[in-house]
Design a protein around this motif. Structure first.
Motif, PDB file in Angstrom:
ATOM      1  N   LYS A  76       0.816  -1.225   0.000  1.00 50.24           N
ATOM      2  CA  LYS A  76       0.000   0.000   0.000  1.00 50.24           C
ATOM      3  C   LYS A  76       0.842   1.264   0.000  1.00 50.24           C
ATOM      4  CE  LYS A  76      -0.269   0.094   5.074  1.00 50.24           C
ATOM      5  NZ  LYS A  76      -1.154   0.205   6.248  1.00 50.24           N
ATOM      6  N   GLY A  77       2.127   1.162  -0.329  1.00 54.02           N
ATOM      7  CA  GLY A  77       3.024   2.295  -0.190  1.00 54.02           C
ATOM      8  C   GLY A  77       2.974   3.272  -1.351  1.00 54.02           C
ATOM      9  N   ASN A  78       3.874   4.229  -1.296  1.00 55.09           N
ATOM     10  CA  ASN A  78       4.029   5.247  -2.324  1.00 55.09           C
ATOM     11  C   ASN A  78       5.458   5.221  -2.854  1.00 55.09           C
ATOM     12  OD1 ASN A  78       1.762   6.286  -0.411  1.00 55.09           O
ATOM     13  ND2 ASN A  78       1.494   7.479  -2.254  1.00 55.09           N
ATOM     14  N   LEU A  79       5.613   5.662  -4.087  1.00 56.87           N
ATOM     15  CA  LEU A  79       6.929   5.604  -4.716  1.00 56.87           C
ATOM     16  C   LEU A  79       7.904   6.573  -4.083  1.00 56.87           C
ATOM     17  CD1 LEU A  79       6.028   5.387  -8.504  1.00 56.87           C
ATOM     18  CD2 LEU A  79       6.240   3.558  -6.830  1.00 56.87           C
ATOM     19  N   GLY A  80       7.452   7.754  -3.714  1.00 65.36           N
ATOM     20  CA  GLY A  80       8.363   8.769  -3.218  1.00 65.36           C
ATOM     21  C   GLY A  80       8.931   9.583  -4.371  1.00 65.36           C
ATOM     22  N   ILE A  81       9.943  10.377  -4.053  1.00 60.64           N
ATOM     23  CA  ILE A  81      10.558  11.224  -5.069  1.00 60.64           C
ATOM     24  C   ILE A  81      11.267  10.362  -6.101  1.00 60.64           C
ATOM     25  CG2 ILE A  81      12.334  12.974  -5.458  1.00 60.64           C
ATOM     26  CD1 ILE A  81      11.607  14.224  -2.834  1.00 60.64           C
ATOM     27  N   GLN A  82      10.989  10.628  -7.374  1.00 65.62           N
ATOM     28  CA  GLN A  82      11.551   9.846  -8.471  1.00 65.62           C
ATOM     29  C   GLN A  82      12.839  10.509  -8.959  1.00 65.62           C
ATOM     30  OE1 GLN A  82       9.568   6.826  -9.822  1.00 65.62           O
ATOM     31  NE2 GLN A  82       9.266   7.243  -7.679  1.00 65.62           N
ATOM     32  N   GLY A  83      13.889  10.389  -8.166  1.00 68.37           N
ATOM     33  CA  GLY A  83      15.143  11.012  -8.531  1.00 68.37           C
ATOM     34  C   GLY A  83      16.299  10.057  -8.617  1.00 68.37           C
ATOM     35  N   GLY A  84      16.021   8.766  -8.810  1.00 65.17           N
ATOM     36  CA  GLY A  84      17.107   7.794  -8.814  1.00 65.17           C
ATOM     37  C   GLY A  84      17.741   7.710  -7.437  1.00 65.17           C
TER      38      GLY A  84
END
Length: 772
Positions: A76-84
């Motif tokens: 049920k989580g979230n990806l977070g910041i997509q910055g590698g």
């Protein structure tokens, strides 16, 4: 639907409750489909305690492992910041939803993103549907009653009906084969004797076999797998292109699905790396607080000594105020370290899809960090990255699409030449049943009256056929040539894009390859620095205890205390960074799912699926028997009751009362006698009883991180709690090891031998595990 499966290499299979199984198959949201007109109310926040703050951080501990965090995250989580690897471990605080005029999108919830491959996968069926057989049936009835001017108009007045039924099969080669059965009915108005020789009414049954095939443009199986729609037919009335008209060709749609799968892998890889980074950041934040509290206690003990000497006139006031400022600096550092823990926990909970105050507990990482040296093989790592990195898979699929699109566009430069053929069998009669009758005219001539149209049709008396070619050529092919040029340029651009992406991936692998070696050496050097500072503190303590010290010694002690706090926190921060770097190397290679024993599978859930991994890990952690710390000297709480007889310090300028939480510390507590000499008589600081320890919680390496009883809130801002004395020379030693000693040969990996059987679980992102 995709299923994400963390495997722990265990043997016992767990099963799901029937209600959860049903929820997994339906998504648990049947009411959205069955009640489309019901209002959608907002969610409610249950009343409870306020979120923890730096002034009130006391909450029950909730021990979590990295595997449990990953299991919760992929559920049920979230990806977070997509910055590698940049800004890793941070959730996305901006509201991701955006309205584009017709749709709302932009979420980073894993539950929503896991549906995207299934949506694209359904396009494969839509693309294949353009080859589905078609049944086209029509029935019409008409009556014509026009004023009669001449004989020809008499032939049009009357009733008419037509029944037509066609089965047509679009062929993979671009052609169409069909069979049509039709029956026409005509009944004219008999206003003149001219109709005596006509069949009235008249039924005309007919069967027509049709075949049509493009010979140039649109010919071939490959082209029709690439084209968006089927070429259709010129002979079969009503056969319109349908099915797959809103999707790309079959081969292209399959490429799109593979790209969407790789995109989901990329998103999942980012989420796993973010969770692991946030986990070790929380680990480092706890030990940063520990380091700040250690130096705070030492600063208070030093202030007590200097204040006693100031009262007897052996030190100057500026030395006292300098020591006092050191104390307040460390106290502010403790407050800041507490807030860093709350922020680090908030980041981790945000990636797990939880609010920071949902359960009223504090997350405590209990996994043992990896400290063994790891020397990766660069060439092996680089080749693996080029083969498995999802971004490169997406780019290679895009280049393949450009190659296929060029084939399709070149086909459009061919003339549209079609061959068609048909055979027609017809019959006629005044009715559809019965037999023919013989009638005699007034002149005595006998005539057979055809009454059964179907019987006449079966006799195959009327049989016709047709062959033909039809060609449509746009002079100049201007549009087709321009499309081919665009496709060629797009293919070249895609190739350069893939080449550049491979170069960047290799550079990222090089950076993490270097960082793995650097971070491990950094741990060793920071540990040696911290040990040397502890020895320096012990030697300075000897000078102060013996009374043989001067102003320079005092200032040196203050500086060493600051350096000790900085290096102690930096040592554990370096440990966290080393473990994060190991995960970053796997992330750059695209193998972080395998590194964390997570796999992604296609298709529906099996009949029996495993218990949710997050519930399994949580239950297993709660059942663990917590081991006691095996230090030789007894541990003391860092939050002993306040003793009114202690000296008072001025009230802080801002911030209010601060109570010290119980935290782990490395140097055991011992008593330190106050210095005394000729002409100096001063009371010894009274000893204070220690607060009983609450149950310990495990930390890295299986050791315990003690937690104290709730701390008292001081009624006056200038009253200080009792702290343990400054360590003596006999206690100048490195903290007890809470991890594997450096130097053990070990390749860090979480994979276990023995194999495992993945079991999927709901909700929309099923997870399975096996019990150790």
């Amino acid at each position: 639907m995709l299923s994400v499966i963390p495997m722990s290499g265990c043997k016992h299979q767990l099963f799901l409750e029937p209600s959860d199984h049903k929820s997994a198959l339906s998504g648990g949201l049947e009411y959205l489909e069955k009640q489309p007109h019901s209002p959608i109310p907002p969610s409610l926040v249950d009343k409870g305690g306020a979120p923890a703050t730096a002034l009130d951080p006391t909450r029950p501990a909730r021990n979590v492992t990295l595997k449990e965090c990953i299991a919760i995250g992929i559920e049920k989580g979230n990806l977070g910041i997509q910055g590698g690897v940049l800004n890793a471990g941070l959730p996305s605080d901006s509201l991701p939803l955006s309205f584009s005029g017709q749709t709302v999108g932009g979420t980073d919830s894993i539950r929503a993103l896991v549906i995207d491959p299934a949506i694209v996968g359904a396009n494969i069926e839509r693309s294949l549907s353009k080859f589905d057989a078609r049944w086209i049936t029509s029935l019409t009835w008409a009556k014509n009653d026009q004023p009669v001017v001449n004989f020809q108009q008499q032939l049009t007045n009357g009733d008419s009906a037509t029944l037509s039924s066609t089965f047509a099969k679009p062929l993979p080669t671009g052609g169409v084969a069909g069979i049509t059965f039709s029956t026409d009915y005509r009944k004219f108005n008999q206003t003149s004797g001219a109709f005596n020789s006509q069949l009235n009414p008249a039924y005309t049954p007919r069967v027509q076999f049709l075949f049509e095939q493009p010979l140039l443009q649109g010919f071939g199986i490959e082209i029709n797998q690439l084209a968006q729609s089927h070429p259709g037919s010129l002979l079969i009335s009503g056969l319109r292109p349908s099915g797959g008209t809103t999707t790309e060709g079959i081969l292209v749609t399959r490429i799109r699905y593979d790209q969407q799968r790789a995109e989901f892998d990329r998103q999942l890889n980012q989420m796993l790396f973010n969770i692991e980074t946030a986990y070790w950041n929380l680990y480092a934040a706890y030990y940063n607080l520990y380091a700040q509290e250690e130096t705070l206690k030492q600063a208070f003990e030093l202030y007590t000594v200097i204040k006693k000497r100031f009262e007897v006139g052996t030190v100057r006031q500026q030395e006292l105020t300098q020591t006092e400022s050191q104390y307040w600096t460390f106290r502010r550092n403790v407050l800041e370290a507490r807030n860093q823990i709350l922020d680090a926990e908030r980041n981790l909970r945000g990636l797990l899809g939880e609010t920071s105050f949902a359960d009223g507990m504090r997350l405590v990482p209990i996994d043992e960090p990896t400290l063994a040296p790891y020397m990766p093989d660069y060439y092996e790592q680089a080749n693996e990255a080029l083969a498995t990195r999802p971004e490169l898979i997406i780019a290679r699929h895009d280049l393949k699409f450009r190659q296929l699109d060029l084939i399709l566009q070149k086909n459009q430069r061919r003339p549209d030449l079609r061959f068609f053929a048909s055979q027609d069998i017809a019959g006629i009669g005044t009715r559809l049943d019965g037999s023919d009758e013989v009638t005699t005219s007034t002149t005595g001539t006998q005539q057979i009256v055809r009454q059964n149209a179907l019987a006449n049709f079966a006799n195959n008396d009327a049989n016709s056929w047709q062959l033909g070619l039809r060609m449509d050529v746009p002079l100049g092919f201007r549009d087709a040539n321009a499309a081919v040029r665009q496709s060629q340029l797009a293919m070249l651009r895609s190739y350069y894009q893939l080449h550049d992406a491979e170069r960047k991936i290799l550079e990222n692998v090089v950076r993490q390859y270097r960082n793995v070696i650097y971070r491990h050496q950094d741990i060793i050097l920071r540990r040696q620095t911290r040990v040397a500072l502890e020895q320096t503190l012990a030697l300075n303590q000897k000078l102060i205890t013996g009374g043989a010290w001067d102003t320079n010694t005092l200032f040196n002690v203050l500086q060493v205390q600051q350096n000790f706090a900085t290096n102690l926190a930096a040592e554990f921060q370096s440990i966290a960074q080393y473990n994060t770097t190991l995960a970053a190397l796997e992330f750059e290679k695209g193998t972080i799912q395998r590194y964390n024993n997570v796999s992604v599978g296609d298709g529906p859930l099996p009949q029996h699926v495993g218990k949710k991994a997050s519930d399994h890990f949580s239950a297993r952690n709660a059942a663990l028997k917590l081991r006691e710390r095996s230090d030789e000297l007894p541990l003391q709480s860092l939050s002993a009751p306040w003793d009114p007889s202690l000296e008072k310090l001025p009230a802080p300028n801002a911030g209010g009362n601060i109570s010290l939480p119980g935290m782990p510390y490395a140097v055991p507590a011992t008593g330190m006698p106050l210095p005394s000499g000729p002409g100096m008589t001063m009371p010894t600081a009274p000893s204070t009883p220690t607060t009983p320890m609450s149950p310990a919680m495990p930390v890295a390496g299986g050791s315990m991180m003690p937690t104290s009883q709730p701390l008292p809130v001081f009624t006056e801002a200038n009253q200080l709690p009792s702290v343990r004395p400054w360590p003596g020379a006999q206690d100048a030693q490195a903290p007890p090891a809470v991890f594997t000693p450096i130097g053990t040969a070990h390749i860090p990996t979480r994979a276990k031998s023995g194999g495992s059987t993945p079991v999927e679980i709901p909700p929309s992102l099923p997870i399975s595990t096996q019990q150790n």
